[in-house]
Design a protein around this motif. Structure first.
Motif, short mmCIF file in Angstrom:
data_model
loop_
_atom_site.label_atom_id
_atom_site.label_comp_id
_atom_site.label_asym_id
_atom_site.label_seq_id
_atom_site.Cartn_x
_atom_site.Cartn_y
_atom_site.Cartn_z
N ASP A 130 55.54 -36.98 12.32
CA ASP A 130 56.74 -37.07 11.47
C ASP A 130 57.99 -37.38 12.29
OD1 ASP A 130 57.67 -36.64 8.63
OD2 ASP A 130 59.10 -35.42 9.77
N ASP B 147 49.86 -38.68 7.09
CA ASP B 147 51.29 -38.98 7.19
C ASP B 147 52.11 -37.70 7.39
OD1 ASP B 147 53.59 -40.50 7.08
OD2 ASP B 147 53.30 -41.18 5.02
N ASP B 148 53.30 -37.83 7.95
CA ASP B 148 54.24 -36.71 8.11
C ASP B 148 53.60 -35.54 8.83
OD1 ASP B 148 55.75 -38.36 6.54
OD2 ASP B 148 55.67 -37.13 4.74
N GLU C 224 56.40 -42.03 14.10
CA GLU C 224 57.32 -42.56 13.07
C GLU C 224 58.76 -42.38 13.52
OE1 GLU C 224 55.63 -41.63 8.69
OE2 GLU C 224 56.82 -40.04 9.56
MG MG Z 1 55.87 -40.20 7.22
#
Ligand code: MG
Ligand code: C2E
Ligand code: MG
Ligand code: MG
Length: 279
Positions: A205, A182-183, A239
């Motif tokens: 991200d 993630d990110d 995202e």
């Molecule tokens: Mg994220």
């Protein structure tokens, strides 16, 4: 005189710090109660194929249904939960809730049995000694196919104890669970770690996605991240897609999946079910 001013500004600083500490400990106390009183709720944000525009799954995002403040977003209280260790209880609760809900959707819509649920794990969670057993237990209790669960982790969470984390992630992968970084791009990104993390997907991200249609550097960074992920055999998820321009650029660059307000905000359970009926 300069000295007096200096002292004054220290006082301002102290007061601000004290206010912050007081606010944080109040939040901690309230959050403990929230867990006990079942004030937490899981929202679901659709994750969409950028090729077919079909919904392929949801990310579970915790919300706090606060009696005075209304719905409080995760960004506001998850950091405190992580600092105080409350995130461990919270994450178990979210995981169980999200797996239960996904199983329910798969039963309600048998033709959508490939839908996946993505759940965030905090750094504290990854180094829990009983993590693998606990997650297997939740999968068994909810009767969810492990292939339908994706755990989202960040580089920052792994970096403190990389050997332990990599070992645990390997065991989770053996269970058939999918892992997502993630990110991506905001943490302590090291390409050598990226190679060693057994992850199936990369989430770019939103700070990069956000600016890609107005800032050519961000655009090129996103392009490079997509290429990197795909070269390493990963699925790439963008995202924070908010505009059609961002969507078009990501489609041109062959990002696999996307998520963002352009498609839908994180939705309460009943609205997510309605969303599934349409998409
Ligand atoms: Mg994220
Ligand atoms: P994340 O996992 O990177 O989740 C994405 C965040 O971006 C979510 O914020 C989501 O609401 C927001 N978002 C999605 N699309 C857009 C968009 O188009 N524009 C904008 N401006 N924002 C968008 P949220 O729900 O406040 O969560 C913040 C962070 O809190 C999450 O970042 C995740 O790191 C953490 N978090 C959320 N739920 C949980 C949980 O159950 N457990 C743990 N440990 N962490 C959680
Ligand atoms: Mg996430
Ligand atoms: Mg985040």
């Amino acid at each position: 005189r300069a000295k007096a001013q200096g002292k004054g500004s220290y006082q301002v600083f102290d007061t601000q710090m004290r206010d912050q500490i007081v606010a944080a400990s109040r939040l901690e106390r309230d959050l403990r109660h929230a867990l006990e009183r079942e004030q937490l709720e899981v929202y679901y944000q659709p994750i969409v194929s950028l090729v077919t525009q079909e919904t392929i799954g949801f990310e579970a995002l915790v919300r706090w249904n606060h009696p005075q403040r209304g719905i409080v977003s995760a960004a506001e209280f998850v950091p405190i939960a992580e600092e105080t260790g409350l995130s461990i209880l919270m994450d178990w609760w979210v995981l169980k809730e999200a797996c239960t809900q996904m199983k329910r959707w798969q039963q309600q819509y048998p033709e959508r049995s490939n839908l996946t649920i993505s759940v965030n794990l905090s750094g504290k969670q990854i180094i829990q000694p009983n993590l693998v057993e606990y997650i297997s237990q939740i999968l068994a209790d909810t009767d969810l196919n492990p292939q339908c669960l994706t755990l989202e982790i960040t580089e920052t969470a792994i970096i403190e104890k990389p050997e332990l984390a990599i070992n645990t992630l390997g065991k989770l992968k053996e269970l058939g669970i999918r892992l997502s970084l993630d990110d991506f791009g905001t943490g302590y990104s090291s390409l050598s770690y990226l190679q060693r993390f057994p992850v199936n997907s990369l989430k770019i991200d939103r700070s990069f996605v956000n600016r890609m249609d107005v800032d050519s550097d961000s655009l090129e960074i996103v392009r490079a991240m997509i290429l990197l992920g795909k070269t390493l055999g990963m699925t790439v998820v963008a995202e924070g897609i908010e505009t059609p321009a961002q969507l078009n650029l990501l489609q041109q660059m062959d990002s696999n999946h996307g998520q963002g307000y352009y498609f839908a905000k994180p939705l309460p359970e009943s609205e997510s079910t309605n969303w599934l009926k349409l998409k």
